[in-house]
Design an enzyme around this catalytic site. Structure first.
Site, PDB file in Angstrom:
ATOM      1  N   ALA A 147       0.842  -1.211   0.000  1.00 29.06           N
ATOM      2  CA  ALA A 147       0.000   0.000   0.000  1.00 29.06           C
ATOM      3  C   ALA A 147       0.868   1.249   0.000  1.00 29.06           C
ATOM      4  CB  ALA A 147      -0.887  -0.005   1.229  1.00 29.06           C
TER       5      ALA A 147
ATOM      6  N   LYS B  97      -7.524  10.995  11.919  1.00 25.62           N
ATOM      7  CA  LYS B  97      -8.608  11.969  11.715  1.00 25.62           C
ATOM      8  C   LYS B  97      -9.957  11.271  11.557  1.00 25.62           C
ATOM      9  CE  LYS B  97      -5.652  14.063  12.428  1.00 25.62           C
ATOM     10  NZ  LYS B  97      -4.193  13.948  12.538  1.00 25.62           N
TER      11      LYS B  97
ATOM     12  N   GLY C 183      10.936   8.558   5.229  1.00 22.52           N
ATOM     13  CA  GLY C 183      10.081   8.978   6.324  1.00 22.52           C
ATOM     14  C   GLY C 183      10.604   8.707   7.714  1.00 22.52           C
TER      15      GLY C 183
ATOM     16  N   ILE D 200       0.386  13.801  19.014  1.00 21.42           N
ATOM     17  CA  ILE D 200      -0.251  12.476  19.038  1.00 21.42           C
ATOM     18  C   ILE D 200      -0.934  12.252  20.388  1.00 21.42           C
ATOM     19  CG2 ILE D 200       0.181   9.973  19.014  1.00 21.42           C
ATOM     20  CD1 ILE D 200       2.295  10.444  16.884  1.00 21.42           C
TER      21      ILE D 200
ATOM     22  N   GLU E  36      -4.198  14.262  20.330  1.00 22.30           N
ATOM     23  CA  GLU E  36      -5.209  13.794  19.358  1.00 22.30           C
ATOM     24  C   GLU E  36      -5.740  12.406  19.752  1.00 22.30           C
ATOM     25  OE1 GLU E  36      -3.907  13.949  15.281  1.00 22.30           O
ATOM     26  OE2 GLU E  36      -3.918  16.133  15.218  1.00 22.30           O
TER      27      GLU E  36
ATOM     28  N   LEU F 171       5.708  16.855   9.173  1.00 22.62           N
ATOM     29  CA  LEU F 171       4.328  17.020   8.734  1.00 22.62           C
ATOM     30  C   LEU F 171       4.203  16.603   7.281  1.00 22.62           C
ATOM     31  CD1 LEU F 171       3.612  20.514  10.336  1.00 22.62           C
ATOM     32  CD2 LEU F 171       2.838  18.283  11.157  1.00 22.62           C
TER      33      LEU F 171
ATOM     34  N   HIS G 116     -20.386  36.911   6.113  1.00 22.52           N
ATOM     35  CA  HIS G 116     -21.075  36.861   7.416  1.00 22.52           C
ATOM     36  C   HIS G 116     -22.282  35.934   7.330  1.00 22.52           C
ATOM     37  CE1 HIS G 116     -22.643  38.204  11.238  1.00 22.52           C
ATOM     38  NE2 HIS G 116     -23.846  38.283  10.664  1.00 22.52           N
TER      39      HIS G 116
HETATM   40  P1  FAD Z   1       6.366   8.498   5.412  1.00 21.44           P
HETATM   41  O1  FAD Z   1       4.947   8.878   5.301  1.00 21.44           O
HETATM   42  O2  FAD Z   1       6.840   7.892   6.679  1.00 21.44           O
HETATM   43  O3  FAD Z   1       6.661   7.519   4.185  1.00 21.44           O
HETATM   44  C1  FAD Z   1       7.867   6.839   4.050  1.00 21.44           C
HETATM   45  C2  FAD Z   1       7.629   5.586   3.248  1.00 21.44           C
HETATM   46  O4  FAD Z   1       8.884   4.992   2.947  1.00 21.44           O
HETATM   47  C3  FAD Z   1       6.821   4.526   3.986  1.00 21.44           C
HETATM   48  O5  FAD Z   1       5.743   4.105   3.181  1.00 21.44           O
HETATM   49  C4  FAD Z   1       7.813   3.382   4.212  1.00 21.44           C
HETATM   50  O6  FAD Z   1       7.199   2.109   4.169  1.00 21.44           O
HETATM   51  C5  FAD Z   1       8.780   3.576   3.057  1.00 21.44           C
HETATM   52  N1  FAD Z   1      10.130   3.052   3.276  1.00 21.44           N
HETATM   53  C6  FAD Z   1      10.945   3.247   4.325  1.00 21.44           C
HETATM   54  N2  FAD Z   1      12.158   2.680   4.108  1.00 21.44           N
HETATM   55  C7  FAD Z   1      12.081   2.097   2.887  1.00 21.44           C
HETATM   56  C8  FAD Z   1      13.002   1.361   2.084  1.00 21.44           C
HETATM   57  N3  FAD Z   1      14.275   1.152   2.461  1.00 21.44           N
HETATM   58  N4  FAD Z   1      12.583   0.911   0.882  1.00 21.44           N
HETATM   59  C9  FAD Z   1      11.317   1.132   0.446  1.00 21.44           C
HETATM   60  N5  FAD Z   1      10.411   1.821   1.152  1.00 21.44           N
HETATM   61  C10 FAD Z   1      10.800   2.320   2.355  1.00 21.44           C
HETATM   62  N6  FAD Z   1       1.131  15.049   9.540  1.00 21.44           N
HETATM   63  C11 FAD Z   1       0.292  16.023   9.139  1.00 21.44           C
HETATM   64  O7  FAD Z   1       0.704  16.895   8.367  1.00 21.44           O
HETATM   65  N7  FAD Z   1      -1.010  16.059   9.544  1.00 21.44           N
HETATM   66  C12 FAD Z   1      -1.515  15.136  10.384  1.00 21.44           C
HETATM   67  O8  FAD Z   1      -2.696  15.200  10.727  1.00 21.44           O
HETATM   68  C13 FAD Z   1      -0.661  14.105  10.841  1.00 21.44           C
HETATM   69  N8  FAD Z   1      -1.136  13.149  11.675  1.00 21.44           N
HETATM   70  C14 FAD Z   1      -0.296  12.144  12.079  1.00 21.44           C
HETATM   71  C15 FAD Z   1      -0.800  11.196  12.968  1.00 21.44           C
HETATM   72  C16 FAD Z   1       0.010  10.166  13.410  1.00 21.44           C
HETATM   73  C17 FAD Z   1      -0.548   9.139  14.351  1.00 21.44           C
HETATM   74  C18 FAD Z   1       1.353  10.084  12.939  1.00 21.44           C
HETATM   75  C19 FAD Z   1       2.239   8.953  13.379  1.00 21.44           C
HETATM   76  C20 FAD Z   1       1.865  11.034  12.066  1.00 21.44           C
HETATM   77  C21 FAD Z   1       1.047  12.086  11.642  1.00 21.44           C
HETATM   78  N9  FAD Z   1       1.508  13.086  10.787  1.00 21.44           N
HETATM   79  C22 FAD Z   1       0.676  14.094  10.385  1.00 21.44           C
HETATM   80  C23 FAD Z   1       2.892  13.087  10.285  1.00 21.44           C
HETATM   81  C24 FAD Z   1       2.946  12.543   8.849  1.00 21.44           C
HETATM   82  O9  FAD Z   1       2.411  11.235   8.832  1.00 21.44           O
HETATM   83  C25 FAD Z   1       4.368  12.535   8.331  1.00 21.44           C
HETATM   84  O10 FAD Z   1       4.943  13.817   8.484  1.00 21.44           O
HETATM   85  C26 FAD Z   1       4.424  12.154   6.860  1.00 21.44           C
HETATM   86  O11 FAD Z   1       3.864  10.884   6.647  1.00 21.44           O
HETATM   87  C27 FAD Z   1       5.869  12.175   6.337  1.00 21.44           C
HETATM   88  O12 FAD Z   1       5.882  11.809   4.998  1.00 21.44           O
HETATM   89  P2  FAD Z   1       7.155  11.103   4.340  1.00 21.44           P
HETATM   90  O13 FAD Z   1       6.768  10.819   2.933  1.00 21.44           O
HETATM   91  O14 FAD Z   1       8.365  11.900   4.611  1.00 21.44           O
HETATM   92  O15 FAD Z   1       7.333   9.733   5.142  1.00 21.44           O
HETATM   93  P1  NAI Z   2       5.782  15.405  19.789  1.00 23.50           P
HETATM   94  O1  NAI Z   2       7.177  15.810  19.578  1.00 23.50           O
HETATM   95  O2  NAI Z   2       4.667  16.267  19.309  1.00 23.50           O
HETATM   96  O3  NAI Z   2       5.518  15.216  21.369  1.00 23.50           O
HETATM   97  C1  NAI Z   2       6.266  14.332  22.157  1.00 23.50           C
HETATM   98  C2  NAI Z   2       6.176  14.769  23.619  1.00 23.50           C
HETATM   99  O4  NAI Z   2       6.673  13.727  24.445  1.00 23.50           O
HETATM  100  C3  NAI Z   2       6.993  16.009  23.920  1.00 23.50           C
HETATM  101  O5  NAI Z   2       6.163  16.985  24.510  1.00 23.50           O
HETATM  102  C4  NAI Z   2       8.073  15.499  24.874  1.00 23.50           C
HETATM  103  O6  NAI Z   2       8.454  16.462  25.837  1.00 23.50           O
HETATM  104  C5  NAI Z   2       7.390  14.311  25.529  1.00 23.50           C
HETATM  105  N1  NAI Z   2       8.308  13.299  26.097  1.00 23.50           N
HETATM  106  C6  NAI Z   2       9.456  12.815  25.554  1.00 23.50           C
HETATM  107  N2  NAI Z   2       9.998  11.870  26.354  1.00 23.50           N
HETATM  108  C7  NAI Z   2       9.177  11.755  27.456  1.00 23.50           C
HETATM  109  C8  NAI Z   2       9.199  10.948  28.650  1.00 23.50           C
HETATM  110  N3  NAI Z   2      10.162  10.058  28.882  1.00 23.50           N
HETATM  111  N4  NAI Z   2       8.210  11.088  29.541  1.00 23.50           N
HETATM  112  C9  NAI Z   2       7.212  11.992  29.330  1.00 23.50           C
HETATM  113  N5  NAI Z   2       7.152  12.781  28.209  1.00 23.50           N
HETATM  114  C10 NAI Z   2       8.116  12.656  27.297  1.00 23.50           C
HETATM  115  O7  NAI Z   2       5.687  13.922  19.198  1.00 23.50           O
HETATM  116  P2  NAI Z   2       4.442  12.990  18.887  1.00 23.50           P
HETATM  117  O8  NAI Z   2       3.213  13.478  19.560  1.00 23.50           O
HETATM  118  O9  NAI Z   2       4.926  11.616  19.151  1.00 23.50           O
HETATM  119  O10 NAI Z   2       4.249  13.196  17.325  1.00 23.50           O
HETATM  120  C11 NAI Z   2       5.293  12.794  16.408  1.00 23.50           C
HETATM  121  C12 NAI Z   2       5.245  13.606  15.160  1.00 23.50           C
HETATM  122  O11 NAI Z   2       4.094  13.305  14.395  1.00 23.50           O
HETATM  123  C13 NAI Z   2       5.243  15.087  15.446  1.00 23.50           C
HETATM  124  O12 NAI Z   2       6.419  15.627  14.896  1.00 23.50           O
HETATM  125  C14 NAI Z   2       4.057  15.631  14.750  1.00 23.50           C
HETATM  126  O13 NAI Z   2       4.400  16.730  13.956  1.00 23.50           O
HETATM  127  C15 NAI Z   2       3.548  14.498  13.869  1.00 23.50           C
HETATM  128  N6  NAI Z   2       2.096  14.487  14.008  1.00 23.50           N
HETATM  129  C16 NAI Z   2       1.386  15.503  13.453  1.00 23.50           C
HETATM  130  C17 NAI Z   2       0.026  15.583  13.614  1.00 23.50           C
HETATM  131  C18 NAI Z   2      -0.698  16.733  13.026  1.00 23.50           C
HETATM  132  O14 NAI Z   2      -0.124  17.443  12.213  1.00 23.50           O
HETATM  133  N7  NAI Z   2      -1.956  16.959  13.376  1.00 23.50           N
HETATM  134  C19 NAI Z   2      -0.721  14.582  14.356  1.00 23.50           C
HETATM  135  C20 NAI Z   2       0.130  13.571  14.946  1.00 23.50           C
HETATM  136  C21 NAI Z   2       1.470  13.531  14.741  1.00 23.50           C
END
Ligand code: FAD
Ligand code: NAI
Length: 469
Positions: A39, A53, A147, A187, A190, A323, A448
């Site tokens: 995928a 979301k 990623g 995270i 959310e 992001l 408005h």
């Molecule tokens: P990734 O999305 O991590 O993609 C990397 C891809 O590379 C993966 O498919 C992986 O399988 C593949 N890969 C890795 N190594 C290899 C290899 N050697 N060979 C082949 N394939 C490989 N960001 C937002 O902007 N809005 C949000 O609402 C948001 N919500 C999030 C919620 C959660 C729970 C999490 C965990 C993250 C969220 N993020 C959000 C962050 C967002 O998912 C990432 O910033 C984004 O996916 C990064 O994109 P990328 O393409 O750099 O990497």
């Molecule tokens: P984050 O960096 O947002 O938050 C991690 C938190 O954990 C920090 O506040 C840190 O101080 C705390 N922490 C670290 N070690 C700890 C410990 N031992 N005990 C207690 N607290 C501790 O990271 P998060 O929430 O894991 O998200 C990861 C990434 O995914 C972020 O960079 C975010 O940008 C992206 N993401 C984006 C979303 C969005 O755009 N809506 C939604 C979810 C994730």
């Protein structure tokens, strides 16, 4: 050019990688994309943005039905949660979008390879497919878009059943009675919201002395109060040092960051949300000599090129804000650079959104950053409580704050907490991109009754002339 010879090979099919591939193909380059999973869509589509979301929306509707519909004169009896259906809806949304990306790659004639990509030398990628067969492909340029992965915490081993990362927290089979969350970041808030709305007692343990630490301090303290009102409990300035799955629960050890006695806490499940790490595990970057930061993120120059000529990197794997839309912008920029154009990303104009209720959206500088840089600024603030549309939709918690240069009035940052904050911020992102002033926004006609009127009023407030406050 032979069939295994490409202009660009992209490794990683997340939002950074697949968008690089599509943009490069649009510009006439011959492109291949290597992804380890069947995928496409990466973290964002499969275990990140989209599934989270989806659950936020379902849990929001349940919570609204439980707490808010009666005030509209709507009575719901026998309200139930069918968690299996909620998870199935989420999975269906993801698989529909997976197919959409497959179609886009076909339409743009991007060749796909399913397997792990490794770079033995510049110009060559070896793809190890799931049946372990190896294929060698050649490229003028290679873009690493692999990623990020979950960051694990010492002493807290993930089993994805009771001690889970965000991936496990997207598929609990029942609502935990008590969910402990480590990390009050994006995270934590959310996914903590999802399970709190569905009935879990949620306790969040955070190392720092505030929630959403990188955001504007006023946003952090406001969001802490909002989340507490929704039943979440915060233990700030607290470090989690250990967690053990006891079979029928988890026992965690926590201690004050400042020092002091440790304490054991029990919970039904623990969500570890302490950040993410660069995913470079299979690429062979050490052998190739690609330079990284001490935390493992790949170092690139302003054209996204690593220290190895012909090897580029974008997205989460190069760090910065992690992001999806930042990865996408970098993907477009690197594709344009590889096609001989002038790709560019304006890092001052990348919004961050937290999809809680109320939503949080932010762009540019916080007040603390401006103070630390000695920049003189004016602040305009408008509360959603005075916005008529927010009142009609029962979403009047929150505010819009615009920060503008005290002399030139150029917008330097904006912070929104409130309904549709993630969409409202787009107007201010555009203003920043165009170097606009707060007066520019204040003079634009906004419909408005609309939520965007709060943005206009905050812009008027920068000059002390908000009308409705
Ligand atoms: P990734 O999305 O991590 O993609 C990397 C891809 O590379 C993966 O498919 C992986 O399988 C593949 N890969 C890795 N190594 C290899 C290899 N050697 N060979 C082949 N394939 C490989 N960001 C937002 O902007 N809005 C949000 O609402 C948001 N919500 C999030 C919620 C959660 C729970 C999490 C965990 C993250 C969220 N993020 C959000 C962050 C967002 O998912 C990432 O910033 C984004 O996916 C990064 O994109 P990328 O393409 O750099 O990497
Ligand atoms: P984050 O960096 O947002 O938050 C991690 C938190 O954990 C920090 O506040 C840190 O101080 C705390 N922490 C670290 N070690 C700890 C410990 N031992 N005990 C207690 N607290 C501790 O990271 P998060 O929430 O894991 O998200 C990861 C990434 O995914 C972020 O960079 C975010 O940008 C992206 N993401 C984006 C979303 C969005 O755009 N809506 C939604 C979810 C994730």
């Amino acid at each position: 050019m032979s069939s295994d010879q490409f202009d660009v090979v992209v490794i990683g099919g997340g939002p950074g990688g697949y968008i690089t591939a599509i943009r490069a193909a649009q510009l006439g380059l011959k492109v291949a994309l290597v992804e380890r999973y069947k995928a496409l869509g990466g973290t964002c589509l499969n275990v990140g943005c989209i599934p989270s979301k989806s659950l936020l929306q379902s849990s929001h509707l349940y919570h609204e039905a439980k707490t808010n519909l009666a005030s509209h004169g709507i009575t719901v009896s026998d309200l139930q949660i069918d968690l299996a259906q909620m998870l199935a809806r989420k999975d269906k949304i993801v698989s529909g979008l997976n197919k959409g990306i497959d179609g886009l790659l076909k339409k743009n004639k991007v060749t796909r390879y399913h397997g792990f990509g490794r770079i033995p030398e510049a110009g060559t990628v070896i793809v190890k497919s799931p049946d372990l067969a190896e294929i060698t492909i050649k490229a003028r340029s290679i873009v690493i878009a692999t990623g990020s992965d979950v960051l694990e915490l010492d002493g807290v081993p993930l089993d994805e059943k009771r001690i889970v990362s965000s991936t496990g927290a997207l598929k609990f089979e029942s609502v935990p009675n008590h969910l402990a969350v480590i990390g009050a970041g994006v995270i934590g808030l959310e996914l903590g919201s999802v399970w709190a709305r569905l009935g879990a007692k949620v306790t969040v343990f955070e190392f720092m002395d505030r929630v959403l630490a990188p955001f504007d301090a006023e946003v952090s303290s406001f969001m802490r109060r909002m989340m507490e009102k929704q039943g979440m409990t915060f233990r700030l300035s607290t470090r989690v040092t250990r967690a053990v799955n006891t079979g029928d629960g988890v026992t965690m050890t926590v201690e004050p960051v400042e020092g002091g006695p440790s304490e054991d806490i029990t919970a039904d499940a623990v969500l570890v949300a302490v950040g993410r790490r660069a995913c470079t595990d299979w690429l062979g970057i050490e052998e190739l000599g690609i330079e990284t930061t001490p935390r493992g993120f790949i170092l690139v120059d302003e054209e996204f090129q690593t220290n190895i000529p012909g090897v580029y990197a974008i997205g989460d794997v190069i760090g910065g804000v992690m992001l999806a839309h930042k990865a996408e912008e970098e993907g477009v920029a690197v594709a344009e650079i590889l096609a001989g154009q002038h790709g560019h990303v304006n890092y001052e104009a990348i919004p961050s959104v937290v999809y809680t209720a109320p939503e949080v959206a932010s762009v540019g500088n916080t007040e603390d950053q401006l103070k630390a840089a000695g920049v003189r600024y004016r602040s305009g603030r408008f509360s959603f409580n005075a916005n008529s549309r927010a009142r009609t939709i029962d979403a009047s918690d929150g505010f819009v704050k615009i920060l503008a240069d005290a002399e030139t009035d150029q917008i330097l940052g904006a912070h929104i907490v409130g309904p549709a904050a993630g969409d409202l911020i787009a107007e201010i992102v555009m203003a920043i991109e165009f170097g606009a002033s707060s007066e520019d926004i204040a003079r634009i006609c906004h419909a408005h009754p609309g939520l965007a009127e709060a943005v206009k009023e905050a812009a008027l407030a920068v000059d002390g002339r908000a009308i409705h406050m």
